[in-house]
Design a protein around this motif. Sequence first.
Motif, short mmCIF file in Angstrom:
data_model
loop_
_atom_site.label_atom_id
_atom_site.label_comp_id
_atom_site.label_asym_id
_atom_site.label_seq_id
_atom_site.Cartn_x
_atom_site.Cartn_y
_atom_site.Cartn_z
N ASP A 84 0.81 -1.22 0.00
CA ASP A 84 0.00 0.00 0.00
C ASP A 84 0.84 1.26 0.00
O ASP A 84 0.32 2.37 -0.20
N ILE A 85 2.14 1.14 0.22
CA ILE A 85 3.02 2.32 0.21
C ILE A 85 3.21 2.78 -1.22
O ILE A 85 3.58 2.00 -2.10
N VAL A 86 2.94 4.05 -1.47
CA VAL A 86 3.08 4.60 -2.82
C VAL A 86 4.30 5.49 -2.97
O VAL A 86 4.80 5.69 -4.07
N THR A 87 4.81 6.03 -1.86
CA THR A 87 6.03 6.82 -1.92
C THR A 87 6.78 6.68 -0.60
O THR A 87 6.16 6.55 0.46
N ALA A 88 8.10 6.64 -0.69
CA ALA A 88 8.93 6.51 0.50
C ALA A 88 10.20 7.33 0.33
O ALA A 88 10.73 7.45 -0.78
N SER A 89 10.67 7.89 1.43
CA SER A 89 11.95 8.60 1.46
C SER A 89 12.86 7.88 2.43
O SER A 89 12.44 7.50 3.53
N ILE A 131 21.57 5.07 11.38
CA ILE A 131 22.17 5.30 10.07
C ILE A 131 21.15 5.28 8.93
O ILE A 131 21.52 5.53 7.79
N ILE A 132 19.88 5.00 9.24
CA ILE A 132 18.82 5.06 8.23
C ILE A 132 17.51 5.49 8.89
O ILE A 132 17.22 5.09 10.02
N GLU A 133 16.77 6.32 8.18
CA GLU A 133 15.41 6.69 8.59
C GLU A 133 14.53 6.62 7.36
O GLU A 133 14.95 7.02 6.27
N ILE A 134 13.33 6.10 7.54
CA ILE A 134 12.40 5.91 6.42
C ILE A 134 11.06 6.54 6.77
O ILE A 134 10.53 6.30 7.86
N ASN A 135 10.52 7.36 5.88
CA ASN A 135 9.13 7.79 6.03
C ASN A 135 8.39 7.44 4.75
O ASN A 135 9.01 7.18 3.71
N ALA A 136 7.06 7.38 4.82
CA ALA A 136 6.31 6.89 3.68
C ALA A 136 4.89 7.42 3.67
O ALA A 136 4.39 7.91 4.68
N ILE A 137 4.28 7.31 2.51
CA ILE A 137 2.85 7.58 2.34
C ILE A 137 2.23 6.32 1.76
O ILE A 137 2.73 5.76 0.78
#
Length: 140
Positions: A84-89, A131-137
């Motif tokens: 369901d994730i359409v965009t992630a940074s 060392i990593i962070e992820i956010n998403a829509i």
Amino acid sequence: MNKTVEHIHWPDAPDIWMPYAPAIKVTGGTQVHLAGVTAAPVYHHHPHRPEEFDLMPTDIGGQTEAALENLKKALNTVGATFSDIVTASRYVTDLSDQDLMNEVWAEYFGDAKPATTTVQVVQLATDPRCIIEINAIAVV
């Protein structure tokens, strides 16, 4: 309302494997914005207490997996999955292990290919050992 997700590729795109789609077109559904997660416990004290982060993995593979597990908990809470994730940074402090990060990413996302951006940063705010962070829509 039914949701449809289209992975949009350029008309002249070569036939090669990529871990993301250049564009995503979503019709229907509800947007869910997911806050950035790291390998650290999502629920921790503010101001930060360094000892709360002592059990984090130290390598990019382990931290990517831990961050994705934190993201998975957020997705489960809203009735969503990685598909369901359409965009992630993705924010990383060192891009030299990007291949290992992408291997772990592929284990969680499978055939889902969100529009993704990866940026190298000097340091993440949670703890200097992150060392990593992820956010998403996501759209559900």
